[in-house]
Design a protein around this motif. Structure first.
Motif, PDB file in Angstrom:
ATOM      1  N   UNK A 102       1.926   1.904 -14.937  1.00  0.00           N
ATOM      2  CA  UNK A 102       0.751   3.149 -14.640  1.00  0.00           C
ATOM      3  C   UNK A 102       0.919   3.674 -13.289  1.00  0.00           C
ATOM      4  N   UNK A 103       2.295   3.369 -12.550  1.00  0.00           N
ATOM      5  CA  UNK A 103       2.313   4.579 -11.010  1.00  0.00           C
ATOM      6  C   UNK A 103       1.707   3.024  -9.877  1.00  0.00           C
ATOM      7  N   UNK A 104       0.262   3.091 -10.128  1.00  0.00           N
ATOM      8  CA  UNK A 104      -0.318   2.451  -9.255  1.00  0.00           C
ATOM      9  C   UNK A 104       0.200   3.067  -7.740  1.00  0.00           C
ATOM     10  N   UNK A 105      -0.053   3.803  -7.592  1.00  0.00           N
ATOM     11  CA  UNK A 105      -0.111   4.420  -6.318  1.00  0.00           C
ATOM     12  C   UNK A 105      -2.081   4.388  -6.190  1.00  0.00           C
ATOM     13  N   UNK A 106      -1.955   4.206  -4.167  1.00  0.00           N
ATOM     14  CA  UNK A 106      -3.700   4.472  -3.701  1.00  0.00           C
ATOM     15  C   UNK A 106      -3.379   5.698  -3.580  1.00  0.00           C
ATOM     16  N   UNK A 107      -4.511   6.623  -4.033  1.00  0.00           N
ATOM     17  CA  UNK A 107      -5.489   7.823  -3.852  1.00  0.00           C
ATOM     18  C   UNK A 107      -6.166   8.245  -3.252  1.00  0.00           C
ATOM     19  N   UNK A 108      -6.585   7.126  -2.004  1.00  0.00           N
ATOM     20  CA  UNK A 108      -6.808   7.817  -0.765  1.00  0.00           C
ATOM     21  C   UNK A 108      -5.134   7.793   0.683  1.00  0.00           C
ATOM     22  N   UNK A 109      -4.652   7.815   0.248  1.00  0.00           N
ATOM     23  CA  UNK A 109      -3.236   7.626   0.928  1.00  0.00           C
ATOM     24  C   UNK A 109      -1.996   8.961   0.344  1.00  0.00           C
ATOM     25  N   UNK A 110      -1.503   9.723   1.638  1.00  0.00           N
ATOM     26  CA  UNK A 110      -0.174  10.622   1.248  1.00  0.00           C
ATOM     27  C   UNK A 110       1.396   9.795   0.602  1.00  0.00           C
ATOM     28  N   UNK A 111       1.579  10.611  -0.057  1.00  0.00           N
ATOM     29  CA  UNK A 111       3.155  10.092  -0.807  1.00  0.00           C
ATOM     30  C   UNK A 111       4.201   9.384   0.395  1.00  0.00           C
ATOM     31  N   UNK A 112       3.777   9.970   1.455  1.00  0.00           N
ATOM     32  CA  UNK A 112       4.498   9.207   2.643  1.00  0.00           C
ATOM     33  C   UNK A 112       3.526   8.300   3.078  1.00  0.00           C
ATOM     34  N   UNK A 113       2.662   7.830   3.003  1.00  0.00           N
ATOM     35  CA  UNK A 113       2.057   6.695   3.356  1.00  0.00           C
ATOM     36  C   UNK A 113       1.795   5.845   2.177  1.00  0.00           C
ATOM     37  N   UNK A 114       1.962   6.475   1.132  1.00  0.00           N
ATOM     38  CA  UNK A 114       2.380   5.532  -0.172  1.00  0.00           C
ATOM     39  C   UNK A 114       3.227   4.394   0.232  1.00  0.00           C
TER      40      UNK A 114
END
Lengths: 255, 851
Positions: A102-114
């Motif tokens: 499910x990728x599991x990226x943090x929605x509050x952060x930008x791609x770079x920050x992730x």
């Protein structure tokens, strides 16, 4: 099935007679029955097997996300078994990378920050040259300031791959990384994972049930009923499929 | 559908408990207030019924100055002793006894201090013998001029025993007089006092002289009926004989009237408590609204599935509202029960404090039950209505796909918020500027309510910049940064959680601004104008202000180094038919020399025996000018006509009317209540003060202090008021804290997967907790900031409106404001504890592996 081990000195991750038992009494389920395996440094290994074969459990145990009932797990020089929460956290920080279905990226952060998140958490600075290499490889340079919601599924998974790669972990565990992607995006991600192994010597262990995905690996380990039952070196989609078919009829396995 | 609702309710009981708790607390306040006032009311009833139980008919003179509960105690005029004989001759009268019974008999305890009753009267009476109600416990009745009997609880508090010399201050003598305590009495039922009242019994002539100021007078006449004559008939017969100048009532009527006037005070008290309950419930409404919104958001898939399999939008609304009704019902029951407990406890404490008020049994009035269920249910359902509407709009398709809840634009809510805030501002302006057609208080309260709701609606918009600014403080660490981002993530949720805290903090700040400004303005004015180095005054403990022996004034005047001495007398009087505060100065020259009064007309330096002075405001409003004649009825004596001989400029410190010193003998308290001493040039305070102190040895109710200490003492009552209000508002803040806990707990639940991922890529447990804590602190400090800002605005508006009343300086309590912000940070940390532990305990595997 210890015959399927590779070269001891080169192992990035290793399982020694790992048992995993859930529940007790009548409800007892044995997910892993004495699995021993080694995953060589700088190789791309796929773990395959039908549903309920224990492939995900094996990966979770290897990554220190789940405890083992018996046996030991090592990552590099570190024995994972018996580590407390702080030790496991440190291990995940420094030696392990993850890629999820499910990728599991943090929605509050930008791609770079992730991408830089694991390094920030560990309080480390990225190696600029390596960071550039990773960004170029995943091809996200013009998307770095976007938030996950503004990226397609394939792009999100590439961000997740970059996040796993950027800290140069001992080993990256990928759990069905193409499970939520269409075939084209999936191919991109897999190709990119294979390149990171070939060109940069990254170690990757991937759990999948998709023969096409497994064909990207250098080696495929097959699990059934909690045991390693077969293995293929330099697989193709066809050979993987063949082996899978044989696994469905257990009488033919193991010869 | 009903079944499904109940099941889902049970499944989320923990979440609902927290929001339910908010309702429980609010309802507790409501039912507690009713139970408390009802219990006290019935206790007073029984006290008075007891106190007047032996009176068949009571005769008293009509009070010369009728006052309501808010204006002060009313004193009835004395009756001539000859009246007793006239009453005795009325057919049907078995006996008639003249009674002296007046407030102001103050016993000096063995520690040299005056025993205060903290509320109930301190009666000085004539001894008329034992009765069924009243029996001597020790000693004997008073027979000589210097003998007294007091009630048991008074003897206990004063630590005095039979045979000892006891000092007493009386209504007409604020100089200590020594008596021999010859007896101690108690009441039927083994009680030491009735309702905390202190009683001192003298012989009849002494009581008349010291308590009524005139020989051969009585306060009232107690009449008992001959056999076979009903109280009512006797009352009518006596009234017919005596004429219209007298109040003739049956004992029951007297008890009911006395009780009614106290109950008027109680009902006012009840309204105040209900006001605070309303604040708590307003905050609770925010909390419930938020909880239901979050629950609906989290159940999107489930609700969409229900729509997909055929539930109508109406059924969805029904299911959410049904949940609200269930929560409201349970919370009301719990709140009612808790309120009964709290009410009973407070009544018990009050009874103890009031010197042993015997409590009637704790009762639960219908108003408490109706109020609790009404308020609890209505609040919950109203708060759940918006989320229910939103739930009904979830499209069935949401069941099939992951609909990311997009950030709904804030335009609509912002426009609505601006309009509502505007309405609030207009109402406040109307109310504060006195243009509300006699509906000032409701208009102001409505304005405050609208302002709160309006600002709450605007909060999502404000939250973005403010929260990111606040969060910047924490951005140096990764968990801090993540926490900051999380708090800015759902502006509506953050906003409403913060808004709940805002309400409590805003009210506290507003009240602090107003009271600090009032205190500051009055102190500044007093410091500017009062030119007396020493002031004689006491701290008021009950309804009667402390007073002292007027002889002290002359003795002080004679001290070396003293230039001018002024004794101030005061009372409520009827001036041209209106209740008005009148004062008398022992030396009228002090008006100009000590209080800096400026004449606007006539002469204010002299005052003849039939002349009076007025302040410019009073003169204007009553249409007086120099030479006007004014009718003044004081508490005692006949009405007299005074001629206005001078008018002085009004200030916060001037009295509306100043009468000549001779008038003071007819005041309810015919002794000075404050004394101002101006020193001669070169005289030192340190030299004079001890000498004045020595003069006050027999006036233990007062002491002498330098001017600044006096001003501080006079304004310190405002500090007590402020503390009271802060304590009552603390409940609203506690509910807001529950709201923060609730929001965080739900957010943690919602972000399980994210938290798992963070843990998987190496976030330590401590860092996880830090992240949640930062989120909580940012929300709570944001709420406090809003509260401080809104409260300052409200406070400043009120201060501006009170400019004409003498509150000229706007004083902003920076220290307090800083304290509130610091407190908010602590609140945030506390609120985060449980959710943070929960977040830290999240099983990494479970969080990321669920499919």
């Amino acid at each position: 099935m210890t015959a399927t081990v590779g070269q001891q000195a080169q192992a990035a991750a290793r399982a020694n007679d790992v048992w995993k038992v859930y529940g007790s009494g009548e409800a007892q389920v044995i997910a892993l029955r004495g699995v021993s395996a080694e995953f060589e440094r700088g190789r791309f290994t796929a773990i395959m097997g039908p549903s309920g074969s224990g492939k995900s459990t094996l990966m979770h145990c290897l990554a220190g996300l789940d405890s083992v009932t018996r046996g030991t797990v090592q990552i590099g020089e570190t024995t994972v078994t018996g580590l407390g929460d702080a030790g496991l956290t440190k291990l995940r920080r420094d030696k392990v990378g993850f890629i999820f279905q499910q990728f599991n990226l943090l929605p509050t952060l930008t791609a770079k920050e992730n991408i830089l998140l694991p390094l920030s958490i560990a309080g480390r600075k990225p190696d600029p040259a390596w960071y550039d290499t990773v960004i170029n490889t995943v091809g996200l340079r013009d998307r770095l300031d976007h938030r996950p919601a503004q990226l397609s599924g394939g792009q999100q998974q590439r961000v997740a791959c970059a996040r796993a790669l950027v800290s140069r972990p001992e080993v990256i565990f990928a759990d069905e990384p193409t499970g939520n992607l269409d075939s084209r995006s999936g191919a991109e991600v897999l190709g990119f994972l294979r390149n990171s192994v070939r060109e940069h010597g990254q170690t990757i262990v991937m759990v999948t049930h998709d023969p096409t995905a497994a064909a990207y690996a250098d080696r495929v380990v097959f699990l059934a009923d909690g045991e390693i039952v077969s293995e293929l070196i330099e697989p193709t989609a066809e050979t993987v499929l063949d082996t899978m078919k044989k696994l469905d009829t257990p009488a033919e396995v193991g010869n | 559908m009903f079944r499904a609702t109940l099941k889902s309710l049970l499944a989320r009981k923990v979440r609902l408990i927290l929001s339910g708790l908010a309702v429980v607390l609010g309802v507790m306040f409501v039912s507690g207030a009713f139970v408390l006032t009802d219990t006290l009311g019935r206790s007073f009833d029984s006290v008075f019924a007891d106190g007047f139980s032996e009176i068949d008919v009571n005769v008293a003179a009509k009070p010369k100055v009728e006052l309501n509960e808010m204006e002060g105690e009313q004193t009835s005029a004395p009756l001539p002793a000859a009246l007793v004989d006239r009453v005795k001759q009325v057919p049907g009268v078995a006996s008639a006894t003249g009674i002296v019974n007046a407030d102001g008999a103050r016993v000096i305890g063995s520690n040299g201090k005056v025993v205060s009753s903290f509320g109930p009267p301190q009666l000085g009476e004539n001894w008329t013998g034992e009765s069924d109600l009243l029996q001597l416990r020790e000693g004997r009745a008073p027979q000589a001029e210097d003998e007294i009997v007091i009630n048991k609880s008074l003897a206990t508090t004063a630590k005095v025993q039979v045979g000892q010399k006891v000092g007493v201050l009386t209504a007409f003598e604020s100089k200590k007089r020594d008596f021999t305590l010859v007896g101690i009495l108690g009441y039927s039922g083994d009680r030491d006092s009735i309702g905390g009242v202190n009683e001192v019994f003298f012989t009849t002539p002494v009581a008349q002289r010291l308590m009524l100021g005139q020989p051969d007078t009585f306060s009232s006449i107690t009449v008992s009926a001959a056999d076979g004559v009903s109280d009512e008939k006797l009352r009518d017969d006596v009234a017919r004989t005596l004429g219209a100048d007298f109040d003739v009532k049956t004992g029951e009527q007297v008890a009911a009237d006395a009780s009614a006037s106290l109950k008027e005070g109680l009902s006012f008290f009840n309204k105040i408590l209900l006001g605070f309950a309303a604040v708590a419930l307003l905050v609770g409404t925010f909390l419930i609204l938020n909880t239901f919104s979050i629950i609906v958001a989290q159940r999107t898939r489930e609700l969409a599935l229900m729509r997909a399999i055929g539930a109508s939008g109406r059924q969805i609304i029904g299911s959410v509202v049904l949940e609200a009704i269930a929560v409201g019902l349970i919370a009301s029951v719990l709140g009612l029960a808790a309120g009964i407990g709290v009410g009973a406890l407070l009544a018990f404490l009050f009874g103890k404090l009031a010197g042993g008020l015997t409590l009637a049994g704790i009762g639960v009035p219908a108003a408490a039950v109706i109020g609790s269920f009404g308020v609890g249910l209505v609040i919950t359902v109203v708060a759940a209505l918006l989320p229910a509407l939103r739930a009904s709009r979830i499209p069935p398709i949401a069941a099939m796909q992951d609909v990311a809840t997009p950030d709904r634009p804030l335009t609509k809510i912002t426009v609505t918020g601006s309009v509502v805030t505007g309405i609030g501002a207009v109402l406040l302006f109307l109310g504060l500027s006195g243009n509300a057609d006699g509906q000032t208080l409701p208009t102001i309260l409505g304005g405050v309510l609208f302002a709160f709701i309006g600002v709450a609606l605007l909060t999502p918009l404000i939250s973005r910049p403010v929260v990111s600014l606040l969060g910047a403080i924490f951005s140096w660490s990764v968990p801090g940064k993540l926490g900051r981002l999380n708090s800015g993530r759902n502006p509506r949720r953050t906003a409403i959680t913060a808004a709940a805290l805002m309400v409590g903090i805003a009210l506290v700040t507003g009240v602090t601004v107003i009271l600090d400004s009032a205190k500051g303005s009055i102190s500044a004015l007093a410091q500017d104008t009062i030119k007396a180095e020493l002031v004689i005054a006491g701290v008021q403990g009950g309804p009667r202000p402390p007073s002292f022996d007027p002889g002290v004034l002359d003795q002080a005047k004679a001290l070396p180094g003293v230039q001018l001495v002024d004794g101030e007398y005061g009372d409520m009087a009827r001036v041209d038919g209106e209740s008005t505060w009148v004062a008398a100065s022992s030396d009228v020259a002090s008006l100009r020399q000590i209080f800096g009064a400026k004449a606007t007309a006539g002469d204010i330096d002299r005052l003849g025996p039939t002349q009076m002075l007025a302040s410019s405001d009073t003169a204007t409003s009553r249409g007086w000018s120099v030479g006007s004649t004014v009718n003044v009825q004081l508490t005692r004596g006949e009405a007299r006509t005074y001629t206005v001989s001078g008018i002085y400029e009004s200030s916060q410190l001037t009295n509306p009317v100043t009468l000549p010193p001779a008038a003071a003998k007819d005041f309810a308290i015919p002794q000075p209540i404050q004394g101002f001493i101006q020193l001669a040039p070169g005289a030192r305070v340190a030299d004079v003060q001890p000498q004045v102190e020595a003069l006050l040895a027999d006036s233990p109710e007062v002491s002498v202090a330098d001017r600044d200490a006096f001003i501080e003492q006079q304004t310190s009552s405002l500090d007590g008021l402020l503390t009271m209000i802060q304590i009552l508002l603390a409940l609203a803040i506690i509910i807001a804290v529950l709201g923060i806990i609730n929001t965080l707990a739900l957010s943690v639940l919602e972000r399980t997967r994210e938290l798992g991922l963070l843990r998987a890529i190496g976030l330590r447990r401590g860092q996880t907790m830090g992240m949640i804590t930062v989120e909580a602190v940012v929300i709570s400090v944001f709420g406090a900031l809003l509260g401080v800002a809104v409260g300052t605005g409200l406070g400043a508006a009120v201060v501006e409106a009170l400019k004409d009343e003498g509150i000229t300086d706007l004083i902003l309590p920076w220290g307090q404001m800083g304290l509130f912000l610091g407190l908010a940070a602590i609140i945030g940390v506390v609120a985060a504890v449980l959710p943070a532990i929960r977040a830290a305990r999240i099983n990494v595997l479970g969080a990321i592996a669920h499919d």
